[in-house]
Design a protein around this motif. Structure first.
Motif: not given
Length: 289
Positions: A19, A23, A68-69, A71-73, A75-76, A97
């Motif tokens: 990351w 982030e 935005i990035e 938020k993607k990470k 989510g994993e 999650y």
């Protein structure tokens, strides 16, 4: 008042070395803010996000990209639980999650940006229902660290902050920090250990990193041992209402105190406790992004 980040040690198993520093700063700033708020939705405006993550608002577009990035990470980050009903003979697999909701909105010119975040009911124990197995540090310290390798080790060593020693095998160390397979011992020393030593010495008194060599041909490095002066702690309470017995603190030497508010110093365990079989099983099943 200093902001204190505190979460279940299980979160330390999520690999974040790849990351970006920003982030990670925002992620742990959010973790800090949602603590003790159960599963209620927590709202952040642009200034909130920048303030709690020690971030400059000079580049709004960069803040937008970071969120935005992130938020993607986020989510994993999940774990999978498999169960079986012996009566119906049905097998079931559920994936949970960290966040039930992670919303981010913005205007085209980025003059307005805001986030709404809600911790999942299945995962709230990570930031809310904390007992013995938690990591704690001052958020400002974490956001001040530049190297991603140093950030990752900061979190790991803070898990053992009152112990003053932690040893990792070479394989464990490489896996934990996601060290490139091409890195040889001298690369690890220059690119990883050097910035860790330089940056974390400000936060761990008398920090020393000792390579442990094997007794086989060539004396290869088999482990890395980290030692430092254990941090002092005060009385630890499992919750706000019920007092717990306190073990006497060592009095051999003075140790460095972290610049934390009184409530934080009064809620830190003096020893580490092993995972219960149930917690270990949950940890083994969890899949980190």
């Amino acid at each position: 008042m200093n902001k204190v980040t505190r979460y279940n040690n299980e979160l330390n198993t999520v690999p974040m070395r790849k990351w970006t520093a920003e982030e990670q700063n925002f992620f742990f700033a959010i973790i800090t803010q949602v603590r003790d708020k159960g599963t209620q939705t927590v709202k952040f405006n642009k200034n909130d996000l920048a303030d709690i993550a020690n971030y400059s608002l000079e580049h709004n577009k960069r803040l937008h990209t970071t969120m935005i990035e992130l938020k993607k990470k986020v989510g994993e980050i999940n774990y999978t639980e498999t169960t079986r009903d012996e009566v119906t003979k049905l097998n079931r697999e559920d994936t949970y999650y960290l966040f039930e909701r992670f919303s981010f909105e913005w205007t085209d010119d980025h003059s307005h940006m805001a986030a709404e975040i809600q911790v999942s009911d299945h995962f709230q124990y990570v930031v809310n229902k904390l007992e013995a197995e938690f990591t704690q540090f001052e958020l400002k310290q974490f956001t001040s660290i530049r190297s991603n390798y140093a950030k990752e080790m900061f979190k790991k060593l803070k898990q053992w902050r009152t112990v003053g020693k932690k040893q990792y095998s070479v394989d464990e160390f490489r896996d934990m920090l996601q060290v490139p397979k091409s890195y040889r011992a001298k690369d690890v020393n220059k690119v990883i250990l050097k910035p860790i030593q330089e940056e974390l010495s400000d936060y761990f008194q008398n920090l020393k990193i000792t390579p442990i060599k094997g007794r086989t041909k060539g004396n290869p490095i088999t482990a890395y041992c980290f030692t430092w002066t254990p941090e002092e702690t005060g009385t630890w309470n499992t919750d706000k209402y019920k007092e717990q017995p306190v073990k006497p603190k060592p009095t051999k030497s003075k140790v460095k105190k972290e610049n934390l508010p009184e409530w934080a110093n009064n809620n830190t365990p003096t020893t580490e406790t092993p995972l219960t079989p149930e917690a270990k099983a949950k940890l083994d099943k969890r899949i980190a992004g």
